[in-house]
Scaffold this motif. Structure first.
Motif, PDB file in Angstrom:
ATOM      1  N   ASP A 277       0.841  -1.194   0.000  1.00 13.77           N
ATOM      2  CA  ASP A 277       0.000   0.000   0.000  1.00 13.77           C
ATOM      3  C   ASP A 277       0.880   1.249   0.000  1.00 13.77           C
ATOM      4  O   ASP A 277       1.310   1.723   1.048  1.00 13.77           O
ATOM      5  N   TYR A 278       1.111   1.803  -1.175  1.00  8.24           N
ATOM      6  CA  TYR A 278       1.974   2.976  -1.307  1.00  8.24           C
ATOM      7  C   TYR A 278       1.308   4.249  -0.790  1.00  8.24           C
ATOM      8  O   TYR A 278       1.972   5.284  -0.665  1.00  8.24           O
ATOM      9  N   LEU A 279       0.026   4.191  -0.499  1.00  2.84           N
ATOM     10  CA  LEU A 279      -0.687   5.353   0.020  1.00  2.84           C
ATOM     11  C   LEU A 279      -0.669   5.405   1.543  1.00  2.84           C
ATOM     12  O   LEU A 279      -1.091   6.407   2.127  1.00  2.84           O
ATOM     13  N   ASN A 280      -0.195   4.348   2.177  1.00  5.90           N
ATOM     14  CA  ASN A 280      -0.176   4.251   3.639  1.00  5.90           C
ATOM     15  C   ASN A 280       1.197   4.654   4.166  1.00  5.90           C
ATOM     16  O   ASN A 280       2.199   4.006   3.845  1.00  5.90           O
ATOM     17  N   PRO A 281       1.304   5.698   4.986  1.00  3.41           N
ATOM     18  CA  PRO A 281       2.610   6.109   5.515  1.00  3.41           C
ATOM     19  C   PRO A 281       3.358   4.999   6.250  1.00  3.41           C
ATOM     20  O   PRO A 281       4.591   5.002   6.276  1.00  3.41           O
TER      21      PRO A 281
ATOM     22  N   LYS B  38       5.492  12.209   2.225  1.00  3.21           N
ATOM     23  CA  LYS B  38       4.422  12.931   1.536  1.00  3.21           C
ATOM     24  C   LYS B  38       4.759  13.094   0.058  1.00  3.21           C
ATOM     25  O   LYS B  38       3.886  12.950  -0.808  1.00  3.21           O
ATOM     26  N   PHE B  39       6.006  13.393  -0.232  1.00  2.00           N
ATOM     27  CA  PHE B  39       6.451  13.530  -1.617  1.00  2.00           C
ATOM     28  C   PHE B  39       6.308  12.202  -2.359  1.00  2.00           C
ATOM     29  O   PHE B  39       5.794  12.156  -3.483  1.00  2.00           O
ATOM     30  N   LEU B  40       6.749  11.099  -1.736  1.00  2.00           N
ATOM     31  CA  LEU B  40       6.695   9.802  -2.395  1.00  2.00           C
ATOM     32  C   LEU B  40       5.260   9.360  -2.659  1.00  2.00           C
ATOM     33  O   LEU B  40       4.956   8.825  -3.725  1.00  2.00           O
ATOM     34  N   ILE B  41       4.382   9.567  -1.704  1.00  2.00           N
ATOM     35  CA  ILE B  41       2.979   9.179  -1.903  1.00  2.00           C
ATOM     36  C   ILE B  41       2.388   9.947  -3.082  1.00  2.00           C
ATOM     37  O   ILE B  41       1.699   9.367  -3.937  1.00  2.00           O
ATOM     38  N   ARG B  42       2.673  11.235  -3.148  1.00  2.00           N
ATOM     39  CA  ARG B  42       2.151  12.037  -4.251  1.00  2.00           C
ATOM     40  C   ARG B  42       2.730  11.601  -5.592  1.00  2.00           C
ATOM     41  O   ARG B  42       2.002  11.421  -6.569  1.00  2.00           O
ATOM     42  N   GLU B  43       4.046  11.394  -5.628  1.00  2.00           N
ATOM     43  CA  GLU B  43       4.702  11.048  -6.882  1.00  2.00           C
ATOM     44  C   GLU B  43       4.364   9.630  -7.343  1.00  2.00           C
ATOM     45  O   GLU B  43       4.148   9.397  -8.534  1.00  2.00           O
ATOM     46  N   MET B  44       4.323   8.694  -6.403  1.00  2.18           N
ATOM     47  CA  MET B  44       3.967   7.326  -6.786  1.00  2.18           C
ATOM     48  C   MET B  44       2.538   7.277  -7.323  1.00  2.18           C
ATOM     49  O   MET B  44       2.248   6.579  -8.302  1.00  2.18           O
ATOM     50  N   SER B  45       1.637   8.037  -6.723  1.00  7.48           N
ATOM     51  CA  SER B  45       0.254   8.074  -7.193  1.00  7.48           C
ATOM     52  C   SER B  45       0.172   8.675  -8.586  1.00  7.48           C
ATOM     53  O   SER B  45      -0.626   8.229  -9.427  1.00  7.48           O
ATOM     54  N   ARG B  46       0.969   9.692  -8.839  1.00  9.01           N
ATOM     55  CA  ARG B  46       0.959  10.339 -10.149  1.00  9.01           C
ATOM     56  C   ARG B  46       1.559   9.444 -11.222  1.00  9.01           C
ATOM     57  O   ARG B  46       1.017   9.332 -12.326  1.00  9.01           O
ATOM     58  N   LEU B  47       2.673   8.782 -10.893  1.00 10.41           N
ATOM     59  CA  LEU B  47       3.393   7.998 -11.888  1.00 10.41           C
ATOM     60  C   LEU B  47       2.776   6.628 -12.121  1.00 10.41           C
ATOM     61  O   LEU B  47       2.776   6.127 -13.256  1.00 10.41           O
ATOM     62  N   TYR B  48       2.254   6.009 -11.060  1.00  5.09           N
ATOM     63  CA  TYR B  48       1.795   4.623 -11.148  1.00  5.09           C
ATOM     64  C   TYR B  48       0.393   4.467 -10.562  1.00  5.09           C
ATOM     65  O   TYR B  48       0.211   3.807  -9.528  1.00  5.09           O
TER      66      TYR B  48
ATOM     67  N   PRO C  14      -5.837   2.096  -2.709  1.00  8.08           N
ATOM     68  CA  PRO C  14      -6.003   1.957  -1.256  1.00  8.08           C
ATOM     69  C   PRO C  14      -5.936   0.502  -0.819  1.00  8.08           C
ATOM     70  O   PRO C  14      -6.584  -0.363  -1.396  1.00  8.08           O
ATOM     71  N   GLY C  15      -5.133   0.245   0.182  1.00  6.85           N
ATOM     72  CA  GLY C  15      -4.958  -1.111   0.677  1.00  6.85           C
ATOM     73  C   GLY C  15      -3.893  -1.900  -0.046  1.00  6.85           C
ATOM     74  O   GLY C  15      -3.523  -2.985   0.381  1.00  6.85           O
ATOM     75  N   GLY C  16      -3.400  -1.368  -1.168  1.00  7.26           N
ATOM     76  CA  GLY C  16      -2.344  -2.044  -1.922  1.00  7.26           C
ATOM     77  C   GLY C  16      -2.913  -2.929  -3.010  1.00  7.26           C
ATOM     78  O   GLY C  16      -4.023  -3.468  -2.901  1.00  7.26           O
ATOM     79  N   LEU C  17      -2.150  -3.092  -4.068  1.00 11.38           N
ATOM     80  CA  LEU C  17      -2.614  -3.884  -5.205  1.00 11.38           C
ATOM     81  C   LEU C  17      -2.768  -5.353  -4.839  1.00 11.38           C
ATOM     82  O   LEU C  17      -3.696  -6.020  -5.308  1.00 11.38           O
ATOM     83  N   ARG C  18      -1.870  -5.863  -3.996  1.00 12.98           N
ATOM     84  CA  ARG C  18      -1.998  -7.269  -3.608  1.00 12.98           C
ATOM     85  C   ARG C  18      -3.310  -7.501  -2.857  1.00 12.98           C
ATOM     86  O   ARG C  18      -4.037  -8.467  -3.119  1.00 12.98           O
ATOM     87  N   GLY C  19      -3.637  -6.607  -1.938  1.00  9.89           N
ATOM     88  CA  GLY C  19      -4.893  -6.729  -1.208  1.00  9.89           C
ATOM     89  C   GLY C  19      -6.096  -6.628  -2.117  1.00  9.89           C
ATOM     90  O   GLY C  19      -7.078  -7.350  -1.963  1.00  9.89           O
ATOM     91  N   SER C  20      -6.006  -5.747  -3.126  1.00  8.94           N
ATOM     92  CA  SER C  20      -7.092  -5.600  -4.079  1.00  8.94           C
ATOM     93  C   SER C  20      -7.278  -6.865  -4.906  1.00  8.94           C
ATOM     94  O   SER C  20      -8.408  -7.316  -5.136  1.00  8.94           O
ATOM     95  N   MET C  21      -6.173  -7.475  -5.341  1.00  8.19           N
ATOM     96  CA  MET C  21      -6.251  -8.703  -6.125  1.00  8.19           C
ATOM     97  C   MET C  21      -6.820  -9.846  -5.301  1.00  8.19           C
ATOM     98  O   MET C  21      -7.605 -10.658  -5.800  1.00  8.19           O
ATOM     99  N   GLU C  22      -6.439  -9.908  -4.018  1.00  8.88           N
ATOM    100  CA  GLU C  22      -6.945 -10.967  -3.157  1.00  8.88           C
ATOM    101  C   GLU C  22      -8.447 -10.805  -2.923  1.00  8.88           C
ATOM    102  O   GLU C  22      -9.197 -11.794  -2.896  1.00  8.88           O
ATOM    103  N   GLN C  23      -8.900  -9.562  -2.771  1.00  8.86           N
ATOM    104  CA  GLN C  23     -10.328  -9.324  -2.591  1.00  8.86           C
ATOM    105  C   GLN C  23     -11.110  -9.733  -3.829  1.00  8.86           C
ATOM    106  O   GLN C  23     -12.187 -10.330  -3.735  1.00  8.86           O
TER     107      GLN C  23
END
Length: 225
Positions: free
Chosen positions: A59-63, A192-202, A208-217
């Motif tokens: 989860d790249y959005l979670n500090p 804060k910079f990384l969360i913003r940049e990772m969201s913009r780039l990828y 939310p919750g991470g891609l692995r969690g989303s795939m498992e759901q």
């Protein structure tokens, strides 16, 4: 190194939280009876490299993904979180350490990761810089030994005497990792910079919750449906 710089880079930070009791206890346990800083640094590096499983689908959005103590507690992390933990370990026993960020090109990324990222250039790869024997050395404890075996890449070691950057070639001589840009060194993870940049780039990777969690759901939903 000036005394003020040594104090700075051995001090705890918000995400390189070297004052966390669990981080302190583990760093001291791992280096118990060892006095040579280079040897200590090598032991702590290996502990992070192999003791924390690498996972690029977190989860790249979670500090907390970027906080050393949280990575230690979870036993899993991606490059920046693992770099933060290694820096925290080093600071906890008095070795100056800081965070480095760079863009890398992964020539052997899996199709699933390439689909999620949309490119083979991974921005803001995190590594650790440690100050030993009068100079800063770069060390990347990203890929654990079992993952390297699966990828056919030699495990990256760090002896505390020379840089240990991501492997340029795999075991067959094919290009593996290239460093294409350096973004400098930091006292703490710029979260804060990384969360913003990772969201913009990828955007596909940063859910939310991470891609692995989303795939498992999604998998559970398909099975229940």
């Amino acid at each position: 190194m000036q005394d003020s710089h040594r104090v700075l880079f051995t001090s705890p930070a918000e995400f390189v939280d070297s004052d966390h009791p669990m981080v302190i206890a583990e760093a001291r346990l791992l280096t118990s009876g060892i006095s040579d800083p280079a040897e200590q640094a090598g032991i702590l590096y290996q502990a992070v490299r192999d003791g924390i499983r690498y996972d690029p689908y977190g989860d790249y959005l979670n500090p907390e993904t970027y906080r050393a103590s949280s990575v230690l507690a979870a036993g899993i992390g991606y490059c920046v979180g693992k770099a933060a933990l290694y820096a925290a370990y080093c600071r906890a026993i008095g070795i100056p350490a800081r965070i480095g960020l760079a863009d890398v090109k992964n020539h052997l990324a899996t199709p699933r990761l390439l689909e999620a990222v949309g490119t083979n250039v991974f921005a803001y790869h995190g590594y650790t810089e440690v100050f030993l024997d009068g100079r800063w050395l770069k060390a990347s404890p990203t890929f654990n030994a079992r993952l390297c075996d699966r990828l056919g890449v030699a495990t990256l070691g760090f002896d505390g005497k020379s840089d240990a950057l991501l492997q340029s070639f795999d075991g067959q001589g094919r290009s593996f990792m290239d460093y294409v840009a350096q973004h400098g060194s930091f006292f703490d993870v710029p979260v804060k910079f990384l969360i913003r940049e990772m969201s913009r780039l990828y955007p596909k990777l940063c859910v939310p919750g991470g891609l692995r969690g989303s795939m498992e759901q999604e998998a559970r939903a398909s099975l229940s449906g």
